[in-house]
Design a protein around this motif. Structure first.
Motif, PDB file in Angstrom:
ATOM      1  N   THR A 107      -4.094  11.598 -17.541  1.00 38.87           N
ATOM      2  CA  THR A 107      -3.948  10.361 -18.095  1.00 38.87           C
ATOM      3  C   THR A 107      -2.911   9.660 -17.106  1.00 38.87           C
ATOM      4  O   THR A 107      -3.199   8.514 -16.879  1.00 38.87           O
ATOM      5  N   ALA A 108      -2.218  10.145 -16.743  1.00 35.83           N
ATOM      6  CA  ALA A 108      -1.135   9.605 -15.554  1.00 35.83           C
ATOM      7  C   ALA A 108      -1.715   9.153 -14.524  1.00 35.83           C
ATOM      8  O   ALA A 108      -1.923   7.993 -13.924  1.00 35.83           O
ATOM      9  N   TYR A 109      -2.893   9.759 -14.039  1.00 34.72           N
ATOM     10  CA  TYR A 109      -3.621   9.349 -12.731  1.00 34.72           C
ATOM     11  C   TYR A 109      -4.413   8.221 -12.841  1.00 34.72           C
ATOM     12  O   TYR A 109      -4.715   7.372 -12.084  1.00 34.72           O
ATOM     13  N   GLU A 110      -5.204   8.402 -13.902  1.00 31.86           N
ATOM     14  CA  GLU A 110      -6.324   7.349 -14.344  1.00 31.86           C
ATOM     15  C   GLU A 110      -5.258   6.012 -14.446  1.00 31.86           C
ATOM     16  O   GLU A 110      -5.721   4.936 -14.052  1.00 31.86           O
ATOM     17  N   GLU A 111      -4.130   6.130 -14.901  1.00 29.57           N
ATOM     18  CA  GLU A 111      -3.446   4.715 -15.111  1.00 29.57           C
ATOM     19  C   GLU A 111      -2.887   4.247 -13.703  1.00 29.57           C
ATOM     20  O   GLU A 111      -3.191   2.907 -13.402  1.00 29.57           O
ATOM     21  N   TRP A 112      -2.318   5.185 -12.855  1.00 24.80           N
ATOM     22  CA  TRP A 112      -2.290   4.638 -11.458  1.00 24.80           C
ATOM     23  C   TRP A 112      -3.424   4.371 -10.685  1.00 24.80           C
ATOM     24  O   TRP A 112      -3.301   3.500  -9.825  1.00 24.80           O
ATOM     25  N   ASP A 113      -4.380   4.952 -10.895  1.00 27.24           N
ATOM     26  CA  ASP A 113      -5.735   4.637 -10.196  1.00 27.24           C
ATOM     27  C   ASP A 113      -6.242   2.975 -10.582  1.00 27.24           C
ATOM     28  O   ASP A 113      -6.725   2.722  -9.936  1.00 27.24           O
ATOM     29  N   LEU A 147       1.036  -1.311   0.043  1.00 28.50           N
ATOM     30  CA  LEU A 147       0.132   0.021   0.284  1.00 28.50           C
ATOM     31  C   LEU A 147       0.929   1.174   0.040  1.00 28.50           C
ATOM     32  O   LEU A 147       0.593   2.040  -0.718  1.00 28.50           O
ATOM     33  N   GLU A 148       1.952   1.150   0.835  1.00 32.32           N
ATOM     34  CA  GLU A 148       2.650   2.441   0.786  1.00 32.32           C
ATOM     35  C   GLU A 148       3.472   2.743  -0.338  1.00 32.32           C
ATOM     36  O   GLU A 148       3.711   4.016  -0.737  1.00 32.32           O
ATOM     37  N   ALA A 149       3.861   1.696  -1.206  1.00 33.23           N
ATOM     38  CA  ALA A 149       4.642   1.781  -2.396  1.00 33.23           C
ATOM     39  C   ALA A 149       3.515   2.579  -3.287  1.00 33.23           C
ATOM     40  O   ALA A 149       3.753   3.194  -4.336  1.00 33.23           O
ATOM     41  N   LEU A 150       2.413   1.849  -3.410  1.00 38.94           N
ATOM     42  CA  LEU A 150       1.169   2.284  -4.444  1.00 38.94           C
ATOM     43  C   LEU A 150       0.968   3.815  -4.178  1.00 38.94           C
ATOM     44  O   LEU A 150       0.970   4.503  -4.844  1.00 38.94           O
ATOM     45  N   ARG A 151       0.878   4.248  -2.865  1.00 38.68           N
ATOM     46  CA  ARG A 151       0.282   5.543  -2.653  1.00 38.68           C
ATOM     47  C   ARG A 151       1.606   6.597  -2.896  1.00 38.68           C
ATOM     48  O   ARG A 151       1.473   7.735  -3.215  1.00 38.68           O
ATOM     49  N   ALA A 152       3.014   6.111  -2.601  1.00 39.36           N
ATOM     50  CA  ALA A 152       3.985   6.839  -2.989  1.00 39.36           C
ATOM     51  C   ALA A 152       4.089   7.234  -4.343  1.00 39.36           C
ATOM     52  O   ALA A 152       4.838   8.196  -4.970  1.00 39.36           O
ATOM     53  N   GLU A 153       3.657   6.224  -5.458  1.00 34.33           N
ATOM     54  CA  GLU A 153       3.589   6.580  -6.713  1.00 34.33           C
ATOM     55  C   GLU A 153       2.524   7.402  -7.236  1.00 34.33           C
ATOM     56  O   GLU A 153       2.291   7.650  -8.345  1.00 34.33           O
ATOM     57  N   GLU A 154       1.604   7.796  -6.328  1.00 33.20           N
ATOM     58  CA  GLU A 154       0.234   8.676  -6.935  1.00 33.20           C
ATOM     59  C   GLU A 154       0.902   9.763  -7.432  1.00 33.20           C
ATOM     60  O   GLU A 154       1.603  10.613  -6.975  1.00 33.20           O
ATOM     61  N   PRO A 155       0.312  10.104  -8.862  1.00 28.79           N
ATOM     62  CA  PRO A 155       0.903  11.530  -9.569  1.00 28.79           C
ATOM     63  C   PRO A 155       0.551  12.647  -8.657  1.00 28.79           C
ATOM     64  O   PRO A 155      -0.616  12.913  -8.172  1.00 28.79           O
ATOM     65  N   ASP A 156       1.496  13.554  -8.634  1.00 29.52           N
ATOM     66  CA  ASP A 156       1.295  15.004  -8.112  1.00 29.52           C
ATOM     67  C   ASP A 156       1.075  15.819  -9.405  1.00 29.52           C
ATOM     68  O   ASP A 156       1.995  16.199 -10.125  1.00 29.52           O
ATOM     69  N   GLU A 157      -0.137  16.559  -9.403  1.00 35.66           N
ATOM     70  CA  GLU A 157      -0.744  17.260 -10.430  1.00 35.66           C
ATOM     71  C   GLU A 157       0.546  18.610 -10.744  1.00 35.66           C
ATOM     72  O   GLU A 157       0.717  19.014 -12.031  1.00 35.66           O
ATOM     73  N   GLU A 158       1.154  19.004  -9.592  1.00 30.73           N
ATOM     74  CA  GLU A 158       2.040  19.981  -9.690  1.00 30.73           C
ATOM     75  C   GLU A 158       3.254  19.653 -10.734  1.00 30.73           C
ATOM     76  O   GLU A 158       4.256  20.662 -11.111  1.00 30.73           O
TER      77      GLU A 158
END
Length: 224
Positions: free
Chosen positions: A137-143, A116-127
């Protein structure tokens, strides 16, 4: 096991339904302290034959002597109904129950926290993106990757989704495996993992304890 007079429980719920102060209790507008008709023994037998597992005894007694659903914790206990010849639970999230795998052991070990920690760490940052389209696009792929792990159907085999707290927070009753008979809380929508429901100092909560704790608290709320 908690010894319960389920006929008395039904009477207590009916008393709450008749109280002019019942609407004070959280969840009242979801169930109104109304109970669905009980299951007949032959209906319960058919249900258990279809799901290929015997339900926990306290929940069986509830179905036979209190109601097949209705008034209960949060927004109420999902009713079990016979639809097109198949018994199934009905409610907001009840369709998460895998009726064909209720006889499989519930995987109580949960997810490895490091996953879980690894997945959350990979969540894209809009900035860090030049434009919103690239971020989307990146967020949808991560989600998609996140949901494939956290919301994998295999994580709730052997359990039935029994109740919702609102906002996609739910309660499950385990019916197969070492955790059989216990209530588990599902706060995955808030990025928390599935975990055993706790009442006070108890590390595990049976259906009877879960339901009776709610009933006692509801009665206290009305009296106050």
């Amino acid at each position: 096991m908690v010894m319960v007079d389920w006929h008395e429980v039904r009477r207590r719920v009916r008393d709450l339904a008749a109280s002019p102060l019942a609407a004070k209790v959280f969840g009242y507008h979801g169930h109104g302290f109304q109970l669905d008709p009980v299951l007949r023994p032959d209906e319960l037998a058919e249900l258990e034959q279809q799901i290929k597992v015997r339900l926990p005894d306290d929940y069986r007694d509830f179905l036979l002597h209190v109601g097949r659903g209705g008034a209960g914790p949060f927004y109420g206990v999902f009713p079990v109904e016979r639809i097109d010849g198949r018994w199934q639970w009905v409610g907001d999230g009840a369709d998460l129950t895998d009726l064909d795998r209720l006889d499989r052991p519930f995987p109580a070990e949960g997810l490895d926290p490091t996953v879980l920690e690894a997945l959350r760490a990979e969540e894209p940052d809009e900035e860090t993106f030049e434009d919103i389209e690239s971020f989307d696009t990146a967020y949808e792929e991560w989600d998609r990757r996140y949901e494939a792990v956290v919301w994998n159907d295999a994580r709730t085999v052997g359990a039935l989704c029994l109740c919702h707290q609102g906002c996609a927070l739910r309660e499950w009753l385990v019916v197969s495996g070492p955790e059989r008979g216990n209530i588990w809380t599902d706060h995955r929508v808030d990025d928390e993992d599935l975990s055993p429901h706790r009442e006070g100092d108890l590390e595990r909560t049976s259906f009877a304890t879960w339901y009776l704790s709610w009933l006692k608290a509801a009665e206290a709320e009305v009296r106050s």
